[in-house]
Motif scaffolding. Structure first.
Motif, PDB file in Angstrom:
ATOM      1  N   GLY A 154       6.403  18.204   8.861  1.00  0.00           N
ATOM      2  CA  GLY A 154       5.565  17.917   7.881  1.00  0.00           C
ATOM      3  C   GLY A 154       5.272  16.581   7.094  1.00  0.00           C
ATOM      4  O   GLY A 154       4.354  16.012   6.958  1.00  0.00           O
ATOM      5  N   MET A 155       6.617  16.141   7.420  1.00  0.00           N
ATOM      6  CA  MET A 155       6.493  14.483   6.727  1.00  0.00           C
ATOM      7  C   MET A 155       5.645  13.451   7.526  1.00  0.00           C
ATOM      8  O   MET A 155       5.029  12.551   6.886  1.00  0.00           O
ATOM      9  CB  MET A 155       8.012  13.641   6.801  1.00  0.00           C
ATOM     10  N   ASP A 156       5.357  13.816   8.908  1.00  0.00           N
ATOM     11  CA  ASP A 156       4.352  12.908   9.543  1.00  0.00           C
ATOM     12  C   ASP A 156       3.185  12.951   9.064  1.00  0.00           C
ATOM     13  O   ASP A 156       2.455  12.003   8.732  1.00  0.00           O
ATOM     14  CB  ASP A 156       4.338  13.171  11.010  1.00  0.00           C
ATOM     15  N   TYR A 157       2.682  14.188   8.838  1.00  0.00           N
ATOM     16  CA  TYR A 157       1.470  14.524   8.341  1.00  0.00           C
ATOM     17  C   TYR A 157       1.280  14.054   6.964  1.00  0.00           C
ATOM     18  O   TYR A 157       0.188  13.112   6.508  1.00  0.00           O
ATOM     19  CB  TYR A 157       1.400  15.925   8.216  1.00  0.00           C
ATOM     20  N   ILE A 158       1.988  13.875   5.893  1.00  0.00           N
ATOM     21  CA  ILE A 158       1.994  13.441   4.633  1.00  0.00           C
ATOM     22  C   ILE A 158       2.087  11.847   4.784  1.00  0.00           C
ATOM     23  O   ILE A 158       1.241  11.324   4.095  1.00  0.00           O
ATOM     24  CB  ILE A 158       3.208  14.005   3.758  1.00  0.00           C
ATOM     25  N   MET A 159       3.135  11.397   5.676  1.00  0.00           N
ATOM     26  CA  MET A 159       3.187   9.758   5.440  1.00  0.00           C
ATOM     27  C   MET A 159       1.786   9.175   5.998  1.00  0.00           C
ATOM     28  O   MET A 159       1.236   8.224   5.484  1.00  0.00           O
ATOM     29  CB  MET A 159       4.194   9.327   6.504  1.00  0.00           C
ATOM     30  N   LEU A 160       1.261   9.804   7.247  1.00  0.00           N
ATOM     31  CA  LEU A 160       0.015   9.165   7.787  1.00  0.00           C
ATOM     32  C   LEU A 160      -1.177   9.610   6.891  1.00  0.00           C
ATOM     33  O   LEU A 160      -2.005   8.611   6.939  1.00  0.00           O
ATOM     34  CB  LEU A 160      -0.171   9.965   9.212  1.00  0.00           C
ATOM     35  N   LYS A 161      -1.230  10.631   6.146  1.00  0.00           N
ATOM     36  CA  LYS A 161      -2.515  11.020   5.300  1.00  0.00           C
ATOM     37  C   LYS A 161      -2.349   9.844   4.198  1.00  0.00           C
ATOM     38  O   LYS A 161      -3.502   9.260   4.053  1.00  0.00           O
ATOM     39  CB  LYS A 161      -2.225  12.493   4.752  1.00  0.00           C
ATOM     40  N   HIS A 162      -1.107   9.454   3.623  1.00  0.00           N
ATOM     41  CA  HIS A 162      -1.295   8.368   2.530  1.00  0.00           C
ATOM     42  C   HIS A 162      -1.310   7.097   3.235  1.00  0.00           C
ATOM     43  O   HIS A 162      -1.997   6.226   2.653  1.00  0.00           O
ATOM     44  CB  HIS A 162       0.101   8.640   1.825  1.00  0.00           C
ATOM     45  N   PHE A 163      -1.109   6.657   4.328  1.00  0.00           N
ATOM     46  CA  PHE A 163      -1.127   5.515   5.108  1.00  0.00           C
ATOM     47  C   PHE A 163      -2.741   4.988   5.104  1.00  0.00           C
ATOM     48  O   PHE A 163      -3.167   4.337   4.773  1.00  0.00           O
ATOM     49  CB  PHE A 163      -0.346   5.233   6.214  1.00  0.00           C
ATOM     50  N   ILE A 164      -3.276   6.177   5.800  1.00  0.00           N
ATOM     51  CA  ILE A 164      -4.911   5.933   5.837  1.00  0.00           C
ATOM     52  C   ILE A 164      -5.453   5.675   4.464  1.00  0.00           C
ATOM     53  O   ILE A 164      -6.305   4.966   4.398  1.00  0.00           O
ATOM     54  CB  ILE A 164      -5.330   7.228   6.628  1.00  0.00           C
ATOM     55  N   ARG A 165      -5.042   6.481   3.593  1.00  0.00           N
ATOM     56  CA  ARG A 165      -5.781   6.327   2.210  1.00  0.00           C
ATOM     57  C   ARG A 165      -5.322   4.812   1.754  1.00  0.00           C
ATOM     58  O   ARG A 165      -6.433   4.304   1.000  1.00  0.00           O
ATOM     59  CB  ARG A 165      -5.200   7.426   1.319  1.00  0.00           C
ATOM     60  N   CYS A 166      -4.396   4.312   2.106  1.00  0.00           N
ATOM     61  CA  CYS A 166      -3.868   3.048   1.407  1.00  0.00           C
ATOM     62  C   CYS A 166      -4.742   2.213   2.197  1.00  0.00           C
ATOM     63  O   CYS A 166      -5.518   0.872   1.435  1.00  0.00           O
ATOM     64  CB  CYS A 166      -2.453   2.802   1.678  1.00  0.00           C
ATOM     65  N   VAL A 167      -5.311   2.248   3.361  1.00  0.00           N
ATOM     66  CA  VAL A 167      -5.904   1.253   4.247  1.00  0.00           C
ATOM     67  C   VAL A 167      -7.372   1.383   3.455  1.00  0.00           C
ATOM     68  O   VAL A 167      -7.975   0.489   3.191  1.00  0.00           O
ATOM     69  CB  VAL A 167      -5.904   1.637   5.821  1.00  0.00           C
ATOM     70  N   LYS A 168      -7.726   2.813   3.222  1.00  0.00           N
ATOM     71  CA  LYS A 168      -9.207   2.976   2.997  1.00  0.00           C
ATOM     72  C   LYS A 168      -9.475   2.346   1.577  1.00  0.00           C
ATOM     73  O   LYS A 168     -10.434   1.857   1.373  1.00  0.00           O
ATOM     74  CB  LYS A 168      -9.512   4.349   3.004  1.00  0.00           C
ATOM     75  N   GLU A 169      -8.462   2.358   0.660  1.00  0.00           N
ATOM     76  CA  GLU A 169      -8.707   2.115  -0.721  1.00  0.00           C
ATOM     77  C   GLU A 169      -8.071   1.004  -0.970  1.00  0.00           C
ATOM     78  O   GLU A 169      -8.181   0.562  -2.214  1.00  0.00           O
ATOM     79  CB  GLU A 169      -8.217   3.426  -1.591  1.00  0.00           C
ATOM     80  N   GLY A 170      -7.441   0.161  -0.027  1.00  0.00           N
ATOM     81  CA  GLY A 170      -7.095  -1.095  -0.190  1.00  0.00           C
ATOM     82  C   GLY A 170      -5.870  -1.160  -1.304  1.00  0.00           C
ATOM     83  O   GLY A 170      -5.557  -2.005  -1.960  1.00  0.00           O
ATOM     84  N   ARG A 171      -5.142  -0.070  -1.257  1.00  0.00           N
ATOM     85  CA  ARG A 171      -4.119   0.164  -2.039  1.00  0.00           C
ATOM     86  C   ARG A 171      -2.723  -0.524  -1.566  1.00  0.00           C
ATOM     87  O   ARG A 171      -2.707  -0.511  -0.256  1.00  0.00           O
ATOM     88  CB  ARG A 171      -3.750   1.679  -2.499  1.00  0.00           C
ATOM     89  N   PRO A 172      -1.651  -0.584  -2.397  1.00  0.00           N
ATOM     90  CA  PRO A 172      -0.536  -1.440  -1.789  1.00  0.00           C
ATOM     91  C   PRO A 172       0.236  -0.456  -0.969  1.00  0.00           C
ATOM     92  O   PRO A 172       0.280   0.759  -1.229  1.00  0.00           O
ATOM     93  CB  PRO A 172       0.145  -1.786  -3.099  1.00  0.00           C
TER      94      PRO A 172
END
Ligand SMILES: NC(=O)c1ccc[n+]([C@@H]2O[C@H](COP(=O)([O-])OP(=O)(O)OC[C@H]3O[C@@H](n4cnc5c(N)ncnc54)[C@H](O)[C@@H]3O)[C@@H](O)[C@H]2O)c1
Length: 413
Positions: free
Chosen positions: A341-359
């Motif tokens: 499950g850690m790959d799913y959670i990590m990539l979900k948050h990575f994509i959100r950071c890219v999309k929302e311009g978060r650090p």
């Protein structure tokens, strides 16, 4: 909804599950994410490009741009590039992406070059292009439980942490003669803590390294190297081709790191002897102790007279409230999507950071301070296990930086 356009460089086991029967690699997670699409792929082997293209088409997605040259991929209209090549290419691809202003996320692994670490820092500081280090173990529930117990004061002030990368990789390493896997050359030519970040990443986050704390000194020691030699000698498919190789990499490499705030860290790399997979993270504080292997939490008021160790196995289950939301709501399907499950959670948050311009929660300073342990341990071992100084890659900024935990952790009253 605009989707994040992702490019992949490196289409092997990790990139897209090439050569594996039970995984679509990181790419499977991106293809299943409604906020992202895979638009470009790159590998040095045409056959792997075709393999990845088939995976993409099988999910009903359009055919990607295919290339054997990562510079072409970077120019091809991608928002973010995921680099899942062997360790020696991570820095070159990351530098090219940052220079082109394309967000880059590199897979884990150490580096043999401190100079390369400085190149990453300088390039990031000059370009300010977002950079992420894909250390998935920082997102696993056990490591996040340990972090949450520390943040909530349950373990008191931490003095010591320990972690391992114990994984019997003898077949993967020897098999590199047929699969071109990078580990074969690494184990033939280097002797060091070559894979520190799975355990060190979460520990560094717990100890606020680069945010008020830093690694100051390291010492490393390697055992003799006999696991690979003996494995190959009794394996018909490799003994004629690899029987004469003298592997440099010791079977077990142990490393101690000292931190400026007084904590010490113990790391163990154990990948060429028979054993089960284990990361073995432990955290020792003034009020309590956490141990991943036994899933135990031991607090200071424990009744020492009447409690045996076995009685506290699995007591970590009593602390589920300390887990972040992502782990309290995870589904069976998401757990199956890679590494529990850690790959799913990590990539979900990575994509959100890219999309929302978060650090990025695991940034360039984290990446280089963790990756550099490989180069520093190699130096220490070459000098007969003398201590070596750890560079401050933040150039003093660590004193005022705030810790970013990879996920929001609950505050328990
Ligand atoms: N986070 C995890 O849980 C996890 C698990 C496994 C592997 N990894 C990491 O993933 C990375 C890849 O590991 P792997 O086992 O998939 O290796 P692999 O050898 O199976 O795949 C690497 C791929 O990169 C390609 N490549 C190398 N140089 C290239 C270049 N210049 N241009 C284009 N393609 C290039 C190779 O052809 C190969 O297909 C490593 O950094 C490894 O540490 C992470």
């Amino acid at each position: 909804m605009r989707k994040v356009k992702v490019g992949f460089v490196g289409l092997g086991q990790r990139g897209c599950g090439h050569g594996l029967s039970n995984s679509d690699g990181l790419m499977g997670n991106v293809l299943n994410n409604p906020e992202a699409e895979v638009v470009a792929i790159c590998d040095q082997y045409e056959e792997r490009l075709d393999f990845a293209e088939k995976l993409i088409l099988s999910k009903g997605a359009p055919a990607p741009f295919k290339t054997t040259d990562y510079n072409e991929l970077i120019k091809g209209g991608v928002d973010a590039v995921i680099v899942s090549t062997g360790w020696s290419m991570h820095v070159a691809v990351a530098l090219a992406c940052m220079k082109a202003g394309v967000t880059v996320a590199i897979e884990v692994g150490g580096t043999h070059s401190i100079e390369d670490c400085w190149k990453l820092v300088d390039c990031y500081e000059q370009t300010q292009t977002p950079f992420m280090f894909l250390e998935n173990c920082c997102y696993y529930k056990d490591e996040l439980l340990a972090t949450s117990l520390v943040r909530n004061g349950v373990l008191g002030d931490v003095s010591f942490c320990q972690g391992y990368y114990c994984h019997d990789l003898r077949e993967e390493i020897a098999g590199g003669i047929d699969t071109h896997h990078y580990r074969l050359n690494e184990y033939m030519n280097h002797n060091c803590e070559n894979y520190p970040t799975h355990e060190l990443g979460p520990i560094a986050k717990i100890l606020n390294v680069n945010s008020g704390n830093r690694f100051t000194k390291l010492v490393s020691m390697s055992s003799k190297a006999q696991g690979m030699k003996q494995y190959i000698a009794k394996t018909d498919k490799y003994k004629d081709r690899l029987g004469n190789v003298d592997f440099k990499q010791g079977d077990v490499t142990t490393t101690m790191i000292q931190c400026e705030n007084g904590e010490t860290i113990f790391l163990k790399l154990d990948t060429t002897l028979p054993r089960l997979y284990e990361r073995g993270v432990t955290v020792s504080g003034t009020k309590g102790f956490y141990c991943q292997t036994t899933q135990a939490v031991v607090l200071e008021d424990i009744d020492h007279e009447n409690t045996s160790y076995k009685q506290v196995f699995n007591s970590a289950d009593n602390y589920k409230d300390y887990l972040p939301d992502d782990w309290r709501t995870i589904t069976e399907e998401q757990i199956k999507a890679g590494h529990g499950g850690m790959d799913y959670i990590m990539l979900k948050h990575f994509i959100r950071c890219v999309k929302e311009g978060r650090p990025m929660p695991i940034d360039v300073y984290d990446a280089v301070s963790w990756m550099s342990v490989t180069a520093l341990s190699e130096q220490s071992i070459k000098m007969g296990s003398m201590p070596v100084e750890c560079p401050d890659f933040t150039r003093g900024k660590y004193k005022n930086r705030k810790t970013i935990d990879v996920l929001d952790l609950p505050v328990i009253k």
